[in-house]
Design an enzyme around this catalytic site. Structure first.
Site, short mmCIF file in Angstrom:
data_model
loop_
_atom_site.label_atom_id
_atom_site.label_comp_id
_atom_site.label_asym_id
_atom_site.label_seq_id
_atom_site.Cartn_x
_atom_site.Cartn_y
_atom_site.Cartn_z
N HIS A 17 -7.41 -5.89 0.38
CA HIS A 17 -6.24 -5.08 0.70
C HIS A 17 -5.51 -5.56 1.95
O HIS A 17 -4.52 -4.98 2.35
CB HIS A 17 -6.68 -3.62 0.90
CG HIS A 17 -5.57 -2.61 0.82
ND1 HIS A 17 -4.90 -2.32 -0.35
CD2 HIS A 17 -5.00 -1.82 1.76
CE1 HIS A 17 -3.99 -1.40 -0.14
NE2 HIS A 17 -4.01 -1.08 1.14
N ASP A 22 -10.04 -5.44 -3.82
CA ASP A 22 -9.51 -4.40 -2.94
C ASP A 22 -10.42 -3.17 -3.00
O ASP A 22 -10.63 -2.59 -4.07
CB ASP A 22 -8.09 -4.04 -3.42
CG ASP A 22 -7.34 -3.13 -2.46
OD1 ASP A 22 -7.97 -2.27 -1.82
OD2 ASP A 22 -6.11 -3.28 -2.38
N SER A 57 0.83 -1.20 0.00
CA SER A 57 0.00 0.00 0.00
C SER A 57 0.87 1.26 0.00
O SER A 57 1.63 1.48 -0.94
CB SER A 57 -0.97 -0.05 1.19
OG SER A 57 -1.97 0.94 1.07
#
Length: 280
Positions: free
Chosen positions: A258, A225, A148
């Site tokens: 995610h 995600d 991320s």
């Protein structure tokens, strides 16, 4: 250098450490997983940069990477995601910015420039400390990975310093922070209003500006995600890499989100990707 804890793990040792940092003008923490090594052998280093709200413990506890790292003989280094207890107004209370969200850049705005220097910390001070205090690490053989915000950090650092790292990979990275809300918030506060300055900390913009990494960028993205379309926008990286002929292995996985369940699922692939470049 203060040892916070050290535990045996898959025949090696997982440790966490604290030190006073010159780059961030305060206390910093990081983790090191040292794999079991034959006498006289040193381990290459894989830096893992974690995402928003994470710490130096997140990857070490959640990713399940130590088993394969022990088998391969690769050390895992996990810095914290920002300086802490800065006392800076606006640096706490928002999970998308400030403490826990350093974005792996060197801030230039007056409020944040003295403390938020994560790029220099990760690329200069931390390797120096590792080389000084951990003689079994071969810091010249280094790769970098992240998730991320940390994926953004890994990509931009590798593109800016392509000869420092032998390999790079990312899970669900923020590939173009200058184009998405997370980046708009953070880059404006860290760097000011001039968007031309933002491009120096944007992987897609760096590739468009002819920055190159000599190896293949490995990027995994979950199709499920929730941040995919609003914050991550992986297709921007794919397009820029195609135009620039930057080698990129982009894999999009149906059903994955995610979380670190996603990271766990593909961390072995990433470790083996790095091993090809780091091991003899």
């Amino acid at each position: 250098m203060e040892t916070i804890s050290e535990q045996s793990c898959f025949g090696g040792e997982q440790g966490f450490y604290r030190h006073d940092s010159l780059e961030t003008a305060g206390s910093m923490r990081f983790g090191v997983f040292m794999p079991p090594l034959p006498r006289g052998q040193r381990a290459p280093v894989l830096y893992f940069l974690a995402g928003l709200t994470c710490t130096e413990e997140t990857f070490a506890i959640k990713a399940g990477a130590q088993r394969i790292a022990a088998q391969l003989g690769i050390a895992l280094v996990t810095p914290d995601t920002s300086p802490r207890d800065t006392g800076i107004e606006g640096a706490t209370g928002d999970w998308e910015f400030g403490e826990g969200a350093g974005f792996y850049l060197d801030a230039t705005t007056p409020a944040f420039a003295p403390r938020f220097r994560m790029f220099s910390y990760v690329t200069k001070e931390l390797p120096y400390l590792l080389g000084t205090h951990f003689p079994a690490l071969d810091i010249e053989r280094a790769g970098i990975c992240g998730h991320s915000m940390g994926g953004h950090g890994a990509l931009t650092i590798a593109l800016k310093l392509p000869h420092r790292y032998r390999s790079v990979s990312a899970f669900a990275p923020i590939v173009a922070p200058s184009q998405v809300p997370w980046g708009h918030k953070a880059l404006r506060k860290y760097l000011g209003e001039d968007r031309k300055l933002w491009r120096a900390w944007d992987a897609v913009a760096l590739i468009e500006a002819h920055q190159r990494f000599p190896g293949t960028l490995l990027v995994d993205q979950g199709q499920a995600d929730k941040f995919r379309d609003t914050q991550l926008q992986y297709w921007r990286l794919d397009s820029a890499a195609r135009v620039a002929r930057q080698p990129l292995s982009l894999r999009v996985h149906a059903g994955y989100d995610h979380s670190y369940w996603f990271v766990q699922s593909f961390i072995e692939d990433h470790l083996r990707h790095h091993a090809k470049a780091l091991l003899p």
